[in-house]
Write a protein that holds these residues in place. Structure first.
Motif, short mmCIF file in Angstrom:
data_model
loop_
_atom_site.label_atom_id
_atom_site.label_comp_id
_atom_site.label_asym_id
_atom_site.label_seq_id
_atom_site.Cartn_x
_atom_site.Cartn_y
_atom_site.Cartn_z
N GLN A 195 0.83 -1.20 0.00
CA GLN A 195 0.00 0.00 0.00
C GLN A 195 0.86 1.26 0.00
O GLN A 195 0.47 2.30 0.51
CB GLN A 195 -0.91 0.00 1.23
CG GLN A 195 -1.81 -1.23 1.31
CD GLN A 195 -2.57 -1.32 2.62
OE1 GLN A 195 -2.73 -0.34 3.35
NE2 GLN A 195 -3.04 -2.50 2.96
N ILE A 244 -1.42 5.83 4.77
CA ILE A 244 -1.46 4.73 5.74
C ILE A 244 -1.56 5.30 7.16
O ILE A 244 -0.79 6.19 7.54
CB ILE A 244 -0.21 3.84 5.60
CG1 ILE A 244 -0.23 3.16 4.23
CG2 ILE A 244 -0.15 2.80 6.71
CD1 ILE A 244 0.99 2.33 3.92
N ARG A 245 -2.51 4.79 7.92
CA ARG A 245 -2.72 5.24 9.30
C ARG A 245 -2.21 4.19 10.27
O ARG A 245 -2.48 2.98 10.12
CB ARG A 245 -4.21 5.50 9.56
CG ARG A 245 -4.80 6.60 8.69
CD ARG A 245 -6.30 6.73 8.89
NE ARG A 245 -6.62 7.20 10.25
CZ ARG A 245 -7.21 6.46 11.19
NH1 ARG A 245 -7.54 5.21 10.93
NH2 ARG A 245 -7.47 6.97 12.38
N GLU A 271 -3.16 3.62 13.23
CA GLU A 271 -4.28 2.95 13.91
C GLU A 271 -4.80 1.77 13.10
O GLU A 271 -5.16 0.73 13.65
CB GLU A 271 -5.40 3.95 14.18
CG GLU A 271 -5.08 5.03 15.21
CD GLU A 271 -4.20 6.14 14.64
OE1 GLU A 271 -3.96 6.14 13.40
OE2 GLU A 271 -3.73 6.98 15.43
N ASP A 272 -4.87 1.93 11.78
CA ASP A 272 -5.37 0.85 10.92
C ASP A 272 -4.40 -0.32 10.91
O ASP A 272 -4.81 -1.49 10.96
CB ASP A 272 -5.59 1.36 9.49
CG ASP A 272 -6.69 2.40 9.41
OD1 ASP A 272 -7.57 2.40 10.30
OD2 ASP A 272 -6.68 3.21 8.46
N LEU A 273 -3.10 -0.03 10.83
CA LEU A 273 -2.10 -1.09 10.86
C LEU A 273 -2.17 -1.85 12.17
O LEU A 273 -2.13 -3.09 12.19
CB LEU A 273 -0.69 -0.50 10.69
CG LEU A 273 -0.34 0.11 9.33
CD1 LEU A 273 1.02 0.79 9.41
CD2 LEU A 273 -0.36 -0.93 8.23
N GLN A 306 -4.68 -2.17 14.25
CA GLN A 306 -5.90 -2.98 14.34
C GLN A 306 -5.77 -4.26 13.52
O GLN A 306 -6.21 -5.33 13.94
CB GLN A 306 -7.10 -2.16 13.86
CG GLN A 306 -8.43 -2.89 14.00
CD GLN A 306 -9.61 -2.03 13.58
OE1 GLN A 306 -9.44 -1.02 12.89
NE2 GLN A 306 -10.80 -2.41 14.00
N THR A 307 -5.14 -4.17 12.37
CA THR A 307 -4.98 -5.33 11.49
C THR A 307 -4.17 -6.43 12.16
O THR A 307 -4.48 -7.62 12.01
CB THR A 307 -4.29 -4.91 10.18
OG1 THR A 307 -5.11 -3.96 9.50
CG2 THR A 307 -4.07 -6.12 9.26
#
Length: 257
Positions: free
Chosen positions: A166, A171-172, A174-176, A178-179
């Motif tokens: 990506q 890229i955030r 927080e998203d990484l 959570q993944t």
């Protein structure tokens, strides 16, 4: 099962708990097994190792073989027999047996895809099918060699995979986090501990490495490459290029080739 006179043959099995294979003298080729689902076992030097999803097992020629399905389980796995002549010597281990757990799901998918190509190319028998099979097998052995050299938390491996896939997107953290099932602060700490760099530095370094290749080989302008690799601001791109390459993009493009 796909059998071939060139010495490479492979298959995909789903076996009940009555399945067992014993070869006290081993074979004269290498055996590679990758577990997809369920659970099997392998006995080696008096110890039993459980083969669950993601486990790669590589057994050298002449090594006694004893493996099968665990009681009350099924075992789904893909496998390939191959002679040592199909791969560079440095990719094949000195040990009689390698038992490697691949926890990273993206890497599991990549290994399974390589096995699937081996099976498909063997069945189709198109032009250069054997060479294609060898190429897919070599990819798996390279992954194993890389894993043996670089011991890394599978969650960090997954983040690196996400960053590379990506790279052009915003890229955030927080998203990484959570993944991979971590808090943002814990991910940041563990990532730097594992790689020596922060997540944002790693992402920018990836982008600049890609930019260097594009500037050197594609003939695209620096402003085009800036956006191609994921930077939204040319000044930021220039600053990051200088940080990682020690020069600006224009200086890089003026260098003698």
């Amino acid at each position: 099962m796909i059998l071939d006179a060139n010495g490479l043959f492979a298959g995909h099995y789903i076996e009940s708990d009555s399945y067992v294979t014993k070869r006290p003298q081993g074979r004269d080729d290498w055996l590679l097994i990758f577990t997809l689902e369920g659970a099997g076992y392998v006995n080696y030097l008096g110890a039993e190792h459980v083969c669950k999803k993601g486990v790669l097992l590589l057994i050298a020629p002449g090594t006694p073989q004893h493996y099968g399905t665990l009681t009350n389980h099924t075992w789904q796995f893909v496998w390939a027999h191959f002679p040592h002549t199909l791969s560079e010597t440095n990719l094949l281990p000195q040990e009689d047996q390698i038992f490697l757990t691949i926890e990273n799901e993206s890497l599991q998918e990549r290994i399974y895809s390589a096995f699937a190509r081996i099976l498909a190319d063997s069945r189709e028998r198109g032009e250069y099918w054997f060479e294609l099979c060898c190429s897919s097998l070599r990819e798996i052995l390279l992954i194993m060699a890389q894993k043996n050299i670089r011991k890394m938390d599978p969650r960090i491996e997954e983040v690196l995979h996400l960053l590379s896939g990506q790279m052009r997107e915003q890229i955030r953290l927080e998203d990484l986090a959570q993944t991979v099932g971590l808090s943002p602060s814990r991910l940041s700490h563990l990532f730097k501990e594992s790689t020596g760099y922060s997540i944002i530095d790693t992402l920018n370094r990836m982008r600049i490495q890609q930019a260097v290749m594009m500037l050197a080989h594609t003939g695209r302008s620096a402003s085009d490459v800036c956006y191609d690799v994921g930077f939204q601001n040319y000044n930021h791109f220039t600053n990051q290029f200088r940080k990682w390459q020690g020069m600006t993009p224009s200086m890089f493009m003026k260098r003698p080739r």
